[in-house]
Design a protein around this motif. Structure first.
Motif, PDB file in Angstrom:
ATOM      1  N   GLN A   2       1.065  -1.203   0.024  1.00  0.00           N
ATOM      2  CA  GLN A   2       0.008  -0.089   0.014  1.00  0.00           C
ATOM      3  C   GLN A   2       0.855   1.276   0.071  1.00  0.00           C
ATOM      4  OE1 GLN A   2      -2.810   0.125   2.830  1.00  0.00           O
ATOM      5  NE2 GLN A   2      -3.574  -1.967   2.428  1.00  0.00           N
ATOM      6  N   PHE A   3       0.515   2.349  -0.554  1.00  0.00           N
ATOM      7  CA  PHE A   3       1.196   3.666  -0.755  1.00  0.00           C
ATOM      8  C   PHE A   3       1.382   4.195   0.780  1.00  0.00           C
ATOM      9  CE2 PHE A   3      -1.793   3.881  -4.439  1.00  0.00           C
ATOM     10  CZ  PHE A   3      -0.928   3.736  -5.360  1.00  0.00           C
ATOM     11  N   GLN A   4       0.660   3.751   1.800  1.00  0.00           N
ATOM     12  CA  GLN A   4       0.847   4.381   2.918  1.00  0.00           C
ATOM     13  C   GLN A   4       2.212   3.686   3.533  1.00  0.00           C
ATOM     14  OE1 GLN A   4      -1.752   3.073   1.694  1.00  0.00           O
ATOM     15  NE2 GLN A   4      -3.747   4.105   2.555  1.00  0.00           N
ATOM     16  N   ASP A   5       2.650   2.568   3.180  1.00  0.00           N
ATOM     17  CA  ASP A   5       3.676   1.955   3.621  1.00  0.00           C
ATOM     18  C   ASP A   5       5.106   2.461   3.040  1.00  0.00           C
ATOM     19  OD1 ASP A   5       1.953   0.361   5.228  1.00  0.00           O
ATOM     20  OD2 ASP A   5       1.913  -1.074   3.635  1.00  0.00           O
ATOM     21  N   PHE A   6       5.067   3.157   1.753  1.00  0.00           N
ATOM     22  CA  PHE A   6       6.137   3.773   1.181  1.00  0.00           C
ATOM     23  C   PHE A   6       6.480   4.889   1.990  1.00  0.00           C
ATOM     24  CE2 PHE A   6       5.368   1.985  -3.436  1.00  0.00           C
ATOM     25  CZ  PHE A   6       5.144   0.585  -2.947  1.00  0.00           C
ATOM     26  N   LYS A   7       7.923   4.878   2.191  1.00  0.00           N
ATOM     27  CA  LYS A   7       8.493   5.954   2.918  1.00  0.00           C
ATOM     28  C   LYS A   7       9.075   7.039   2.007  1.00  0.00           C
ATOM     29  CE  LYS A   7      10.242   3.149   6.722  1.00  0.00           C
ATOM     30  NZ  LYS A   7      11.418   2.429   7.385  1.00  0.00           N
ATOM     31  N   ASP A   8       9.520   6.736   0.386  1.00  0.00           N
ATOM     32  CA  ASP A   8       9.592   7.537  -0.373  1.00  0.00           C
ATOM     33  C   ASP A   8       9.119   7.234  -1.838  1.00  0.00           C
ATOM     34  OD1 ASP A   8      11.231   9.502  -1.709  1.00  0.00           O
ATOM     35  OD2 ASP A   8      13.116   8.336  -1.717  1.00  0.00           O
ATOM     36  N   PRO A   9       7.811   7.503  -1.938  1.00  0.00           N
ATOM     37  CA  PRO A   9       7.063   7.080  -2.937  1.00  0.00           C
ATOM     38  C   PRO A   9       7.619   8.038  -4.500  1.00  0.00           C
ATOM     39  CG  PRO A   9       5.728   8.248  -1.760  1.00  0.00           C
ATOM     40  CD  PRO A   9       6.974   7.944  -1.014  1.00  0.00           C
ATOM     41  N   GLU A  10       7.959   7.437  -5.442  1.00  0.00           N
ATOM     42  CA  GLU A  10       8.090   8.203  -6.640  1.00  0.00           C
ATOM     43  C   GLU A  10       7.510   7.407  -7.877  1.00  0.00           C
ATOM     44  OE1 GLU A  10      10.220  10.664  -7.310  1.00  0.00           O
ATOM     45  OE2 GLU A  10      11.141  11.042  -5.379  1.00  0.00           O
ATOM     46  N   VAL A  11       6.899   8.194  -8.966  1.00  0.00           N
ATOM     47  CA  VAL A  11       6.469   7.515 -10.141  1.00  0.00           C
ATOM     48  C   VAL A  11       7.734   7.187 -11.001  1.00  0.00           C
ATOM     49  CG1 VAL A  11       5.520   8.463 -12.503  1.00  0.00           C
ATOM     50  CG2 VAL A  11       4.834   9.373 -10.152  1.00  0.00           C
ATOM     51  N   ALA A  12       7.416   5.872 -11.791  1.00  0.00           N
ATOM     52  CA  ALA A  12       8.626   5.123 -12.389  1.00  0.00           C
ATOM     53  C   ALA A  12       7.827   4.431 -13.552  1.00  0.00           C
ATOM     54  CB  ALA A  12       9.408   4.211 -11.492  1.00  0.00           C
ATOM     55  N   PHE A  13       8.624   4.102 -14.368  1.00  0.00           N
ATOM     56  CA  PHE A  13       8.065   3.423 -15.774  1.00  0.00           C
ATOM     57  C   PHE A  13       9.092   2.085 -16.085  1.00  0.00           C
ATOM     58  CE2 PHE A  13       7.021   7.838 -15.663  1.00  0.00           C
ATOM     59  CZ  PHE A  13       5.680   7.952 -16.122  1.00  0.00           C
ATOM     60  N   HIS A  14       8.110   1.180 -16.660  1.00  0.00           N
ATOM     61  CA  HIS A  14       8.841   0.003 -17.017  1.00  0.00           C
ATOM     62  C   HIS A  14       8.294  -0.295 -18.308  1.00  0.00           C
ATOM     63  CE1 HIS A  14      10.607  -4.062 -16.410  1.00  0.00           C
ATOM     64  NE2 HIS A  14       9.436  -4.484 -17.170  1.00  0.00           N
ATOM     65  N   ALA A  15       9.098  -0.657 -19.138  1.00  0.00           N
ATOM     66  CA  ALA A  15       8.328  -1.029 -20.619  1.00  0.00           C
ATOM     67  C   ALA A  15       8.712  -2.609 -20.697  1.00  0.00           C
ATOM     68  CB  ALA A  15       9.414  -0.434 -21.729  1.00  0.00           C
ATOM     69  N   CYS A  16       7.672  -3.179 -21.799  1.00  0.00           N
ATOM     70  CA  CYS A  16       7.850  -4.560 -22.001  1.00  0.00           C
ATOM     71  C   CYS A  16       6.999  -4.643 -23.386  1.00  0.00           C
ATOM     72  CB  CYS A  16       7.201  -5.224 -20.798  1.00  0.00           C
ATOM     73  SG  CYS A  16       5.399  -4.914 -20.330  1.00  0.00           S
ATOM     74  N   SER A  17       6.802  -6.195 -23.934  1.00  0.00           N
ATOM     75  CA  SER A  17       6.137  -6.302 -25.105  1.00  0.00           C
ATOM     76  C   SER A  17       4.646  -6.443 -24.677  1.00  0.00           C
ATOM     77  CB  SER A  17       6.713  -7.744 -25.611  1.00  0.00           C
ATOM     78  OG  SER A  17       6.308  -8.805 -24.584  1.00  0.00           O
ATOM     79  N   LEU A  18       3.876  -6.319 -25.489  1.00  0.00           N
ATOM     80  CA  LEU A  18       2.664  -6.684 -25.223  1.00  0.00           C
ATOM     81  C   LEU A  18       1.950  -8.017 -24.480  1.00  0.00           C
ATOM     82  CD1 LEU A  18      -0.610  -5.376 -25.442  1.00  0.00           C
ATOM     83  CD2 LEU A  18      -0.569  -6.367 -28.010  1.00  0.00           C
ATOM     84  N   GLN A  19       2.660  -9.049 -25.150  1.00  0.00           N
ATOM     85  CA  GLN A  19       2.447 -10.478 -24.464  1.00  0.00           C
ATOM     86  C   GLN A  19       2.808 -10.295 -23.027  1.00  0.00           C
ATOM     87  OE1 GLN A  19       4.571 -13.444 -26.262  1.00  0.00           O
ATOM     88  NE2 GLN A  19       4.143 -15.089 -24.665  1.00  0.00           N
ATOM     89  N   TYR A  44      13.629  -3.671 -12.954  1.00  0.00           N
ATOM     90  CA  TYR A  44      14.558  -2.304 -13.517  1.00  0.00           C
ATOM     91  C   TYR A  44      13.325  -1.522 -13.941  1.00  0.00           C
ATOM     92  CZ  TYR A  44      19.066  -4.226 -13.039  1.00  0.00           C
ATOM     93  OH  TYR A  44      20.135  -4.771 -12.523  1.00  0.00           O
ATOM     94  N   CYS A  45      13.421  -0.075 -13.701  1.00  0.00           N
ATOM     95  CA  CYS A  45      12.236   0.950 -14.058  1.00  0.00           C
ATOM     96  C   CYS A  45      13.352   2.185 -14.136  1.00  0.00           C
ATOM     97  CB  CYS A  45      11.679   1.015 -13.347  1.00  0.00           C
ATOM     98  SG  CYS A  45      11.800   1.179 -11.328  1.00  0.00           S
ATOM     99  N   GLU A  46      12.632   3.192 -14.925  1.00  0.00           N
ATOM    100  CA  GLU A  46      13.298   4.508 -15.020  1.00  0.00           C
ATOM    101  C   GLU A  46      12.134   5.763 -14.271  1.00  0.00           C
ATOM    102  OE1 GLU A  46      16.001   4.986 -16.669  1.00  0.00           O
ATOM    103  OE2 GLU A  46      16.173   3.392 -17.744  1.00  0.00           O
ATOM    104  N   GLY A  47      12.907   6.559 -13.692  1.00  0.00           N
ATOM    105  CA  GLY A  47      12.280   7.660 -13.103  1.00  0.00           C
ATOM    106  C   GLY A  47      11.595   8.520 -13.992  1.00  0.00           C
ATOM    107  N   LEU A  48      10.762   9.604 -13.722  1.00  0.00           N
ATOM    108  CA  LEU A  48      10.225  10.447 -14.640  1.00  0.00           C
ATOM    109  C   LEU A  48      10.994  11.366 -15.312  1.00  0.00           C
ATOM    110  CD1 LEU A  48       7.313  11.399 -15.032  1.00  0.00           C
ATOM    111  CD2 LEU A  48       7.546  13.102 -13.164  1.00  0.00           C
ATOM    112  N   LYS A  49      12.265  11.711 -14.864  1.00  0.00           N
ATOM    113  CA  LYS A  49      13.048  12.401 -15.782  1.00  0.00           C
ATOM    114  C   LYS A  49      13.427  11.404 -17.033  1.00  0.00           C
ATOM    115  CE  LYS A  49      14.636  15.583 -12.622  1.00  0.00           C
ATOM    116  NZ  LYS A  49      15.729  16.285 -11.812  1.00  0.00           N
ATOM    117  N   ARG A  50      13.606   9.903 -16.747  1.00  0.00           N
ATOM    118  CA  ARG A  50      14.174   9.236 -17.877  1.00  0.00           C
ATOM    119  C   ARG A  50      12.914   8.285 -18.571  1.00  0.00           C
ATOM    120  NH1 ARG A  50      19.021   7.698 -18.601  1.00  0.00           N
ATOM    121  NH2 ARG A  50      18.672   5.656 -18.623  1.00  0.00           N
ATOM    122  N   LYS A  51      11.868   8.854 -18.374  1.00  0.00           N
ATOM    123  CA  LYS A  51      10.764   8.079 -18.876  1.00  0.00           C
ATOM    124  C   LYS A  51      10.928   7.680 -20.624  1.00  0.00           C
ATOM    125  CE  LYS A  51       6.020   9.802 -19.928  1.00  0.00           C
ATOM    126  NZ  LYS A  51       4.794  10.434 -19.637  1.00  0.00           N
TER     127      LYS A  51
END
Length: 134
Positions: A2-19, A44-51
């Motif tokens: 849950q978000f409430q448990d996150f001490k340092d929440p950040e938006v991130a992005f991960h890319a993959c195939s449709l499958q 592995y993921c990218e932060g907002l600046k590297r979306k």
């Protein structure tokens, strides 16, 4: 998780195939993959600046019934950076249980434009080069 448990929440992005995206969304969470950089296992993921980087390593595959279009999926995440590391100085590596999927977006690529300026760094699955089945 849950978000409430996150001490340092950040938006991130991960890319993959449709499958892969359909499998991930059916499971409800991302799992640690086989690729490892700097001996750092995790999601592995990218932060907002590297979306934008996600479209480079996303695996594009042909859209069924529309083989002139390749598609990849970009997952929007909320990650707890308090439980993450960094690989190669920029890419984020998270523990599985420090990632929540917030959304899924498609990246469509007309393969006829693959070599146009701005498109040359897209990754296409091998099947895209063979064309549709007869």
């Amino acid at each position: 998780r849950q978000f409430q448990d996150f001490k340092d929440p950040e938006v991130a992005f991960h890319a993959c195939s449709l499958q892969t995206a359909t499998e991930v969304l059916a499971e409800g969470h991302l799992k640690i993959g086989v690729a490892v950089t700097d001996n750092k296992r995790g999601v592995y993921c990218e932060g907002l600046k590297r979306k934008a980087c996600t479209t480079i390593y996303a695996t594009h595959t042909l859209v069924p019934n529309h083989p002139q279009i390749a598609v990849a999926v970009i997952l929007e995440l909320c990650v707890d950076r308090n439980r993450g590391r960094t690989a190669s100085k920029t890419q984020w590596v998270q523990d599985e249980d420090s990632v929540i999927i917030m959304g899924a977006y498609t990246h469509l690529l007309p393969i006829a434009r693959l070599y146009d300026p701005g498109f040359r760094w897209q990754r296409c699955g091998g099947r895209a080069w063979r064309g549709p089945d007869p």
